[in-house]
Design an enzyme around this catalytic site. Sequence first.
Site, PDB file in Angstrom:
ATOM      1  N   ASP A  67      37.134  45.160  54.268  1.00  0.00           N
ATOM      2  CA  ASP A  67      37.804  46.274  53.598  1.00  0.00           C
ATOM      3  C   ASP A  67      36.952  47.542  53.610  1.00  0.00           C
ATOM      4  O   ASP A  67      35.769  47.508  53.987  1.00  0.00           O
ATOM      5  CB  ASP A  67      38.174  45.884  52.156  1.00  0.00           C
ATOM      6  CG  ASP A  67      37.051  45.169  51.426  1.00  0.00           C
ATOM      7  OD1 ASP A  67      35.894  45.267  51.860  1.00  0.00           O
ATOM      8  OD2 ASP A  67      37.336  44.505  50.403  1.00  0.00           O
ATOM      9  N   ASN A 136      39.361  39.099  39.036  1.00  0.00           N
ATOM     10  CA  ASN A 136      40.793  38.807  38.885  1.00  0.00           C
ATOM     11  C   ASN A 136      41.330  37.960  40.050  1.00  0.00           C
ATOM     12  O   ASN A 136      42.534  37.887  40.254  1.00  0.00           O
ATOM     13  CB  ASN A 136      41.587  40.111  38.762  1.00  0.00           C
ATOM     14  CG  ASN A 136      41.448  40.989  40.003  1.00  0.00           C
ATOM     15  OD1 ASN A 136      40.801  40.595  40.968  1.00  0.00           O
ATOM     16  ND2 ASN A 136      42.054  42.162  39.984  1.00  0.00           N
ATOM     17  N   HIS A 138      40.719  38.542  43.253  1.00  0.00           N
ATOM     18  CA  HIS A 138      40.993  39.224  44.523  1.00  0.00           C
ATOM     19  C   HIS A 138      40.040  38.775  45.622  1.00  0.00           C
ATOM     20  O   HIS A 138      38.904  38.401  45.368  1.00  0.00           O
ATOM     21  CB  HIS A 138      41.058  40.754  44.379  1.00  0.00           C
ATOM     22  CG  HIS A 138      39.767  41.474  44.173  1.00  0.00           C
ATOM     23  ND1 HIS A 138      39.573  42.359  43.141  1.00  0.00           N
ATOM     24  CD2 HIS A 138      38.618  41.495  44.879  1.00  0.00           C
ATOM     25  CE1 HIS A 138      38.367  42.883  43.217  1.00  0.00           C
ATOM     26  NE2 HIS A 138      37.762  42.373  44.267  1.00  0.00           N
ATOM     27  N   GLU A 143      44.727  42.518  45.652  1.00  0.00           N
ATOM     28  CA  GLU A 143      44.824  42.381  44.206  1.00  0.00           C
ATOM     29  C   GLU A 143      45.941  41.386  43.844  1.00  0.00           C
ATOM     30  O   GLU A 143      46.803  41.074  44.675  1.00  0.00           O
ATOM     31  CB  GLU A 143      45.147  43.752  43.596  1.00  0.00           C
ATOM     32  CG  GLU A 143      44.087  44.821  43.877  1.00  0.00           C
ATOM     33  CD  GLU A 143      42.816  44.650  43.043  1.00  0.00           C
ATOM     34  OE1 GLU A 143      42.551  43.536  42.549  1.00  0.00           O
ATOM     35  OE2 GLU A 143      42.083  45.639  42.896  1.00  0.00           O
TER      36      GLU A 143
HETATM   37  C1  GLP Z   1      34.835  43.954  45.714  1.00  0.00           C
HETATM   38  C2  GLP Z   1      35.120  43.738  47.224  1.00  0.00           C
HETATM   39  C3  GLP Z   1      35.253  42.291  47.534  1.00  0.00           C
HETATM   40  C4  GLP Z   1      34.135  41.562  46.811  1.00  0.00           C
HETATM   41  C5  GLP Z   1      34.454  41.543  45.339  1.00  0.00           C
HETATM   42  C6  GLP Z   1      33.337  40.963  44.475  1.00  0.00           C
HETATM   43  O1  GLP Z   1      35.694  44.815  45.099  1.00  0.00           O
HETATM   44  N1  GLP Z   1      36.187  44.454  47.790  1.00  0.00           N
HETATM   45  O2  GLP Z   1      35.222  42.085  48.934  1.00  0.00           O
HETATM   46  O3  GLP Z   1      34.043  40.250  47.258  1.00  0.00           O
HETATM   47  O4  GLP Z   1      34.873  42.795  44.891  1.00  0.00           O
HETATM   48  O5  GLP Z   1      32.285  41.853  44.351  1.00  0.00           O
HETATM   49  P1  GLP Z   1      30.860  41.441  43.833  1.00  0.00           P
HETATM   50  O6  GLP Z   1      30.251  40.599  44.901  1.00  0.00           O
HETATM   51  O7  GLP Z   1      30.105  42.730  43.675  1.00  0.00           O
HETATM   52  O8  GLP Z   1      31.041  40.702  42.562  1.00  0.00           O
END
Ligand code: GLP
Length: 248
Positions: A67, A136, A138, A143
Site C-alpha cells: 500500500d 481493527n 485491516h 478496512e
Molecule cells: C498500517 C499498514 C499495514 C500495517 C498495519 C499495522 O496502517 N497499512 O500494512 O500492517 O497498519 O501497523 P503496525 O505494524 O505499525 O502496527
Amino acid sequence: MNIIKVKDYAAMSEKVCTYLIDKIQTLDNPVLGLATGSTPEGMYKCLIEKYNKGEVSFKDVLTFNLDEYVGLEKNDPNSYYFYMNDKLFRHVDVLERNTHLPNGTAENLDQECKDYERVIRDACYVDVQVLGLGLNGHIGFNEPGTPFTSRTHVVELDESTRNANSRFFDSMEDVPAKAITMGIETIMESKEIVLLVYGEKKADAVARLLEGEVSEDFPASVLQQHDYVTIIADEAALSKVGNQILNK
Ligand code: GLP
C-alpha cells in the site's frame, strides 16, 4: 494456518528474516510482497545485517508493497516509498526497477490501481506476502467492510487507522485520508502469506483472526481461507488465543 510462537519482537524479526532468506535462496526469481508499519522494521534490519555478512543477495528479487498513502510525495518521510528506501532498499543490492509500490501521487489513481494489478500479474504473482495486522483487523489498508473480492483500489482510511498511524506525523491533520492498497483478493492470490504480530495490544485482533468467524467486518479473517499461511507471533500477541488452536 501454521502458528509459530516466539518469545518477543526480536525473536519474531529473526524468525521471519531467516524464513525469507530461505525462500530467496530456494526460489528462482523470488517475488516478495512487503509491508510497512512498525511490525516489519526489525525484519528489515535483520535482512540488512545478513546482506552485509554476505548471507543473502536481493539481485534477483522482485518486490511489491501492499500500500501507499495518497498525496504524499516520494521524498516525504511518511510515504511508504521513503520508508522502504530508508529501511531496506538503499542498503541492499535489490534493483530499483524490481521494486514496486503503488504511486499515491498518480494523476489518475484508478488507472494506477489497474496498472499495479497488471505488473503483479506480469510478475506471475507474489510468492511470499508479508503482512502486518491492523488493530481493527485491516490487512494492507483494507478496512473492515472491504469486499473479499476487492482488487487494488483507493480507500478512505478509518479514523481509528489514521489515529493509530498519527504517531508518525506531526499532527492528526497531516495523516492522509486516503491510500491505495492491494485488494483482499490480490493479497489472497499470493502463493504464501506470512503474518507478523507482536505485543499485547494486538492480542484481541489475533484471537479474533484465529477464532472468530470469517467476515468482511474483520478483513484478516479471510486468511483462514488461504491454503498456506504462517503466523509468526510473540507470546504477548498470542496471549488470548486458546490452547486448542495453538496446539492444532
Ligand atoms: C498500517 C499498514 C499495514 C500495517 C498495519 C499495522 O496502517 N497499512 O500494512 O500492517 O497498519 O501497523 P503496525 O505494524 O505499525 O502496527
